[in-house]
Design a protein around this motif. Structure first.
Motif, PDB file in Angstrom:
ATOM      1  N   ASN A   2       5.718   3.897   3.426  1.00 10.53           N
ATOM      2  CA  ASN A   2       5.498   5.126   4.187  1.00 10.53           C
ATOM      3  C   ASN A   2       6.340   6.271   3.611  1.00 10.53           C
ATOM      4  O   ASN A   2       7.276   6.753   4.246  1.00 10.53           O
ATOM      5  CB  ASN A   2       5.834   4.873   5.668  1.00 10.53           C
ATOM      6  N   VAL A   3       5.983   6.714   2.425  1.00 11.58           N
ATOM      7  CA  VAL A   3       6.722   7.752   1.717  1.00 11.58           C
ATOM      8  C   VAL A   3       6.618   9.074   2.469  1.00 11.58           C
ATOM      9  O   VAL A   3       5.521   9.560   2.747  1.00 11.58           O
ATOM     10  CB  VAL A   3       6.179   7.922   0.275  1.00 11.58           C
ATOM     11  N   ASP A   4       7.758   9.649   2.807  1.00 10.12           N
ATOM     12  CA  ASP A   4       7.824  10.949   3.497  1.00 10.12           C
ATOM     13  C   ASP A   4       6.929  11.000   4.727  1.00 10.12           C
ATOM     14  O   ASP A   4       6.344  12.049   5.034  1.00 10.12           O
ATOM     15  CB  ASP A   4       7.456  12.081   2.537  1.00 10.12           C
ATOM     16  N   GLY A   5       6.799   9.877   5.428  1.00 11.05           N
ATOM     17  CA  GLY A   5       6.011   9.853   6.658  1.00 11.05           C
ATOM     18  C   GLY A   5       4.509   9.927   6.453  1.00 11.05           C
ATOM     19  O   GLY A   5       3.760  10.209   7.387  1.00 11.05           O
ATOM     20  N   PHE A   6       4.044   9.644   5.223  1.00 12.16           N
ATOM     21  CA  PHE A   6       2.614   9.741   4.916  1.00 12.16           C
ATOM     22  C   PHE A   6       1.756   8.976   5.919  1.00 12.16           C
ATOM     23  O   PHE A   6       0.692   9.439   6.320  1.00 12.16           O
ATOM     24  CB  PHE A   6       2.351   9.231   3.492  1.00 12.16           C
ATOM     25  N   SER A  23       0.854  -1.187   0.000  1.00 12.84           N
ATOM     26  CA  SER A  23       0.000   0.000   0.000  1.00 12.84           C
ATOM     27  C   SER A  23       0.885   1.231   0.000  1.00 12.84           C
ATOM     28  O   SER A  23       1.738   1.391   0.865  1.00 12.84           O
ATOM     29  CB  SER A  23      -0.911   0.013   1.227  1.00 12.84           C
ATOM     30  N   MET A  24       0.657   2.064  -0.987  1.00 14.65           N
ATOM     31  CA  MET A  24       1.344   3.352  -1.107  1.00 14.65           C
ATOM     32  C   MET A  24       0.405   4.441  -0.591  1.00 14.65           C
ATOM     33  O   MET A  24      -0.723   4.146  -0.230  1.00 14.65           O
ATOM     34  CB  MET A  24       1.687   3.607  -2.578  1.00 14.65           C
ATOM     35  N   PRO A  25       0.819   5.692  -0.602  1.00 15.76           N
ATOM     36  CA  PRO A  25      -0.110   6.761  -0.234  1.00 15.76           C
ATOM     37  C   PRO A  25      -1.387   6.709  -1.070  1.00 15.76           C
ATOM     38  O   PRO A  25      -1.358   6.399  -2.265  1.00 15.76           O
ATOM     39  CB  PRO A  25       0.693   8.036  -0.519  1.00 15.76           C
ATOM     40  N   GLY A  26      -2.493   6.974  -0.397  1.00 18.33           N
ATOM     41  CA  GLY A  26      -3.806   6.955  -1.037  1.00 18.33           C
ATOM     42  C   GLY A  26      -4.862   7.367  -0.034  1.00 18.33           C
ATOM     43  O   GLY A  26      -4.541   7.785   1.087  1.00 18.33           O
ATOM     44  N   GLY A  27      -6.099   7.209  -0.415  1.00 15.59           N
ATOM     45  CA  GLY A  27      -7.216   7.629   0.427  1.00 15.59           C
ATOM     46  C   GLY A  27      -7.988   6.461   1.009  1.00 15.59           C
ATOM     47  O   GLY A  27      -7.425   5.410   1.323  1.00 15.59           O
ATOM     48  N   PHE A  28      -9.299   6.649   1.132  1.00 18.93           N
ATOM     49  CA  PHE A  28     -10.146   5.642   1.758  1.00 18.93           C
ATOM     50  C   PHE A  28     -10.053   4.276   1.084  1.00 18.93           C
ATOM     51  O   PHE A  28      -9.986   3.243   1.749  1.00 18.93           O
ATOM     52  CB  PHE A  28     -11.611   6.091   1.769  1.00 18.93           C
TER      53      PHE A  28
END
Length: 190
Positions: free
Chosen positions: A137-141, A106-111
């Motif tokens: 956890n790219v850049d602490g997302f 899982s990369m950054p994203g929404g619901f």
């Protein structure tokens, strides 16, 4: 399992507010192709989804998309994929993606990204699969989410061993390394 041959990537249909998200998606897609690992993802041409697929294919890899008819009708389906499966529902989409994957990222994203992550983590917790579940956890997302999971663990709503289901790293290289090591360890224990 004989190693990881396919990775399902969950990520945003948008790009987010930082260019690092798009860069990480590009690096991940390229890295999967370089390691001869097929990408399975939600089949869209937009956002981080399109970026990871385009990068995988540009590096000579295979990108397999699974998209519901309603989203394909909205013209977000990626028409240049190695394979595109158009299905009738989101449930069918998630099932097919999970079935075809040897591991999950899982990369950054929404619901939607969060829902997909927690579904496969829950399935792992219940023993429905033994596939690695990774969080990029790219850049602490995901720092806030990870803090919450630690809190839920401390409050005894998540067991310690289940909290460890989610493998976390900040770079695609490090996370893929963890997924491969996890797959190798489950092969030895079978």
């Amino acid at each position: 399992m004989e190693g990881i041959k396919t990775v399902c990537v969950y990520c945003g249909s948008g790009f987010g507010d930082r260019k690092r998200y798009r860069e990480a998606a590009s690096v991940l897609g390229t890295l999967l192709a370089q390691r001869n690992i097929d990408l399975v993802y939600g089949g869209a041409s937009i956002g981080l989804m399109g970026t990871v697929a385009d990068a995988a294919m540009a590096a000579g890899g295979k990108a397999i998309g699974v998209i519901p008819q309603s989203l394909a009708d909205a013209e977000v389906a990626h028409e240049g994929l190695s394979e595109l499966h158009i299905v009738s529902s989101m449930h069918e989409r998630k099932h097919m993606m999970a079935e075809r994957a040897d591991a999950f990222i899982s990369m950054p994203g929404g619901f939607g990204t969060l829902e997909e992550l927690f579904e496969v983590v829950t399935w792992s917790q219940l023993g429905l699969h033994q596939k690695a579940c990774g969080l990029l956890n790219v850049d602490g997302f995901y720092d806030g989410l990870l803090s919450f999971l630690d809190h839920a663990t401390a409050e005894k709503f998540i067991r310690e061993q289940n909290r460890e289901i989610i493998l976390v790293e900040e770079t695609p290289h490090a996370l893929l390394g963890k997924l491969i090591a996890f797959a190798a360890s489950t092969e030895k224990s079978d």
